[in-house]
Design a protein around this motif. Structure first.
Motif, PDB file in Angstrom:
ATOM      1  N   LYS A  61      31.409  33.004 -38.720  1.00  0.00           N
ATOM      2  CA  LYS A  61      30.199  32.183 -38.589  1.00  0.00           C
ATOM      3  C   LYS A  61      28.989  32.863 -39.204  1.00  0.00           C
ATOM      4  O   LYS A  61      28.889  34.095 -39.202  1.00  0.00           O
ATOM      5  N   ASP A  62      28.055  32.072 -39.663  1.00  0.00           N
ATOM      6  CA  ASP A  62      26.794  32.595 -40.228  1.00  0.00           C
ATOM      7  C   ASP A  62      27.058  33.577 -41.367  1.00  0.00           C
ATOM      8  O   ASP A  62      26.304  34.542 -41.532  1.00  0.00           O
ATOM      9  N   GLY A  63      28.146  33.382 -42.089  1.00  0.00           N
ATOM     10  CA  GLY A  63      28.488  34.316 -43.163  1.00  0.00           C
ATOM     11  C   GLY A  63      29.070  35.614 -42.645  1.00  0.00           C
ATOM     12  O   GLY A  63      29.285  36.560 -43.409  1.00  0.00           O
ATOM     13  N   GLY A  64      29.327  35.659 -41.323  1.00  0.00           N
ATOM     14  CA  GLY A  64      29.881  36.887 -40.778  1.00  0.00           C
ATOM     15  C   GLY A  64      28.802  37.653 -40.026  1.00  0.00           C
ATOM     16  O   GLY A  64      27.937  38.287 -40.629  1.00  0.00           O
ATOM     17  N   GLN A  65      28.854  37.573 -38.677  1.00  0.00           N
ATOM     18  CA  GLN A  65      27.799  38.206 -37.873  1.00  0.00           C
ATOM     19  C   GLN A  65      27.861  39.730 -37.933  1.00  0.00           C
ATOM     20  O   GLN A  65      26.906  40.408 -37.544  1.00  0.00           O
ATOM     21  N   GLN A  66      28.971  40.249 -38.452  1.00  0.00           N
ATOM     22  CA  GLN A  66      29.072  41.704 -38.587  1.00  0.00           C
ATOM     23  C   GLN A  66      28.128  42.222 -39.665  1.00  0.00           C
ATOM     24  O   GLN A  66      27.864  43.427 -39.734  1.00  0.00           O
ATOM     25  N   PHE A  67      27.596  41.322 -40.503  1.00  0.00           N
ATOM     26  CA  PHE A  67      26.692  41.738 -41.570  1.00  0.00           C
ATOM     27  C   PHE A  67      25.230  41.715 -41.146  1.00  0.00           C
ATOM     28  O   PHE A  67      24.356  42.024 -41.946  1.00  0.00           O
ATOM     29  N   SER A  68      24.959  41.315 -39.919  1.00  0.00           N
ATOM     30  CA  SER A  68      23.560  41.262 -39.474  1.00  0.00           C
ATOM     31  C   SER A  68      22.980  42.669 -39.441  1.00  0.00           C
ATOM     32  O   SER A  68      23.696  43.653 -39.244  1.00  0.00           O
ATOM     33  N   LYS A  69      21.649  42.733 -39.627  1.00  0.00           N
ATOM     34  CA  LYS A  69      20.973  44.047 -39.639  1.00  0.00           C
ATOM     35  C   LYS A  69      21.220  44.795 -38.339  1.00  0.00           C
ATOM     36  O   LYS A  69      21.455  46.000 -38.324  1.00  0.00           O
ATOM     37  N   ASP A  70      21.141  44.056 -37.217  1.00  0.00           N
ATOM     38  CA  ASP A  70      21.316  44.689 -35.912  1.00  0.00           C
ATOM     39  C   ASP A  70      22.684  45.306 -35.760  1.00  0.00           C
ATOM     40  O   ASP A  70      22.834  46.423 -35.275  1.00  0.00           O
ATOM     41  N   PHE A  71      23.706  44.546 -36.183  1.00  0.00           N
ATOM     42  CA  PHE A  71      25.042  45.066 -35.997  1.00  0.00           C
ATOM     43  C   PHE A  71      25.316  46.221 -36.939  1.00  0.00           C
ATOM     44  O   PHE A  71      25.999  47.181 -36.598  1.00  0.00           O
ATOM     45  N   GLN A  72      24.738  46.120 -38.154  1.00  0.00           N
ATOM     46  CA  GLN A  72      24.946  47.187 -39.125  1.00  0.00           C
ATOM     47  C   GLN A  72      24.375  48.511 -38.638  1.00  0.00           C
ATOM     48  O   GLN A  72      24.921  49.582 -38.914  1.00  0.00           O
ATOM     49  N   ALA A  73      23.249  48.409 -37.894  1.00  0.00           N
ATOM     50  CA  ALA A  73      22.656  49.634 -37.341  1.00  0.00           C
ATOM     51  C   ALA A  73      23.581  50.241 -36.294  1.00  0.00           C
ATOM     52  O   ALA A  73      23.677  51.459 -36.143  1.00  0.00           O
ATOM     53  N   LEU A  74      24.294  49.382 -35.599  1.00  0.00           N
ATOM     54  CA  LEU A  74      25.228  49.827 -34.563  1.00  0.00           C
ATOM     55  C   LEU A  74      26.493  50.413 -35.177  1.00  0.00           C
ATOM     56  O   LEU A  74      26.990  51.447 -34.755  1.00  0.00           O
ATOM     57  N   ASN A  75      27.046  49.688 -36.180  1.00  0.00           N
ATOM     58  CA  ASN A  75      28.224  50.178 -36.887  1.00  0.00           C
ATOM     59  C   ASN A  75      28.048  49.967 -38.374  1.00  0.00           C
ATOM     60  O   ASN A  75      28.212  48.861 -38.882  1.00  0.00           O
ATOM     61  N   PRO A  76      27.688  51.037 -39.100  1.00  0.00           N
ATOM     62  CA  PRO A  76      27.453  50.907 -40.541  1.00  0.00           C
ATOM     63  C   PRO A  76      28.660  50.403 -41.334  1.00  0.00           C
ATOM     64  O   PRO A  76      28.508  49.933 -42.456  1.00  0.00           O
TER      65      PRO A  76
END
Lengths: 216, 161
Positions: free
Chosen positions: A40-55
């Protein structure tokens, strides 16, 4: 003092997330789930917030004891070292080596080759074959290895980290329509594990983010 | 799995490099390759798994052979840069002299060979200053020198140090 339950960032269908869910269930660790939808949303794993959590922009990630860990096996080994019962690794170093060998074979040798981000780089008409090849190559080796390590489960007669890797990978195999007939040992161990409570409560069909049509 | 490495030791054969290393650590515990603190151990394993599970398998020979020849270099470079982008970020919080703190750990054993792969695939390392400087520091250590690809029994003459 760290307050609050551990938080697991998970996708219902992610086999790597499932491994950690099983470990948490087996060790009786109560946790919160923050679902990360990989599509969803192009992949929520790519959000800035999540990226900060897991690069690496992948699930699972576990917030626990004031730190965030990712890479499913690193998470499981941390849980094992800090909450040692029940054991997920045998005491004997040679048996531990077998457990890690099987876990690494699956988590490093099969799953990364058939995960979403890799499949997206393969031409659409080739994706199924690509995934099937990754799984069958690995399962051919695993079936052989299990001849010398397996008892009731992958390594002897206790559930270990290897079993936590096996069941989600078999589920992936079924999703990619891999014929499991050549893998009787893998199949029978998988069946035995699936009836255990920890493997049931952690199942993709019973997660907070399981779509209604797939819910058990 | 029809892959190297495999180690025959103490009457058993182990494969999967990290399983081998963890076995060596448990049976020959000094000098340490994993810190004592569980949280630091988690960082070591996280970095090791990122490289050994998240980068290398995607650019190894058997996978590259399944990609069209003209795409192989790009494929390998993508695998490495995706992983190195993440690793460079992670190292900001874990690294001291080496990947995790100031002692050599299993994470460093994974880093150096992966940087060598990156160089072989002509990956531009400018965006990865932390990875590059840790790599340089490790390469001068004796264990990293004697084990180098250019000094092995099977190193071809033209690549021998």
């Amino acid at each position: 003092m760290q307050a609050g339950k551990p938080i697991l960032y998970s996708y219902f269908r992610s086999s790597c997330s499932w491994r950690v869910r099983i470990a948490l269930a087996l060790k009786g660790i109560d946790y919160e789930t923050v679902p990360i939808n990989l599509i969803k949303d192009g992949g929520q794993q790519f959000s800035k917030d999540f990226q900060a959590l897991n690069p690496m922009k992948q699930v699972p990630a576990l917030k626990i004891d004031g730190i965030t860990i990712h890479q499913s096996l690193a998470i499981i080994e941390y849980l094992e070292e800090t909450r040692p019962t029940p054991r997920l690794l045998p005491q004997d170093p040679k048996k531990r080596a077998s457990v890690r060998m099987i876990s690494d074979l699956i988590a490093g040798g099969i799953q990364p080759l058939q995960n979403l981000s890799v499949l997206k780089q393969v031409r659409e008409e080739m994706q199924l074959t690509w995934a099937q090849n990754a799984i069958t190559s690995g399962f051919n080796a695993l079936e052989q290895i299990l001849q010398s390590t397996a008892g009731i489960y992958c390594v002897g007669d206790e559930v270990t980290m290897a079993d936590l890797c096996l069941v989600p990978q078999v589920a992936n195999a079924e999703r990619f329509k891999v014929d499991l007939t050549p893998y009787p040992t893998i199949s029978s161990i998988n069946k035995r594990l699936l009836v255990l409570e920890a493997f049931q409560v952690s199942h993709p069909c019973r997660q907070p983010d399981t779509p209604t049509e797939l819910r058990a | 799995m029809k892959q190297v490495p495999a180690l025959k030791i103490d009457g058993i054969t182990i494969h999967q490099s990290l399983a081998i290393i963890e076995y060596l650590e448990e049976t020959r515990p000094t000098p340490r390759l994993l810190p004592q603190d569980p949280k630091k151990r988690a960082s070591v394993r996280m970095i090791s798994d990122l490289i050994a599970g998240g980068i290398q398998p995607l650019q190894n020979l058997s996978v590259l052979k399944q990609v069209r020849e003209e795409m192989q270099l790009t494929w390998a470079q993508n695998a490495i840069t995706s992983g190195f982008n993440a690793l460079e970020q992670i190292l900001q919080s874990t690294a001291g002299i080496y990947c995790v703190g100031d002692e050599v750990t299993m994470a460093d054993l994974c880093l150096v060979p992966q940087v060598a792969n990156a160089e072989r695939f002509k990956v531009d390392l400018t965006p990865y200053p932390t990875i590059s400087s840790i790599n340089k520091r490790l390469l001068v250590l004796e264990a990293f020198q004697v084990s180098h690809p250019c000094r092995q029994p099977d190193t071809p003459t033209e690549l021998r140090a």
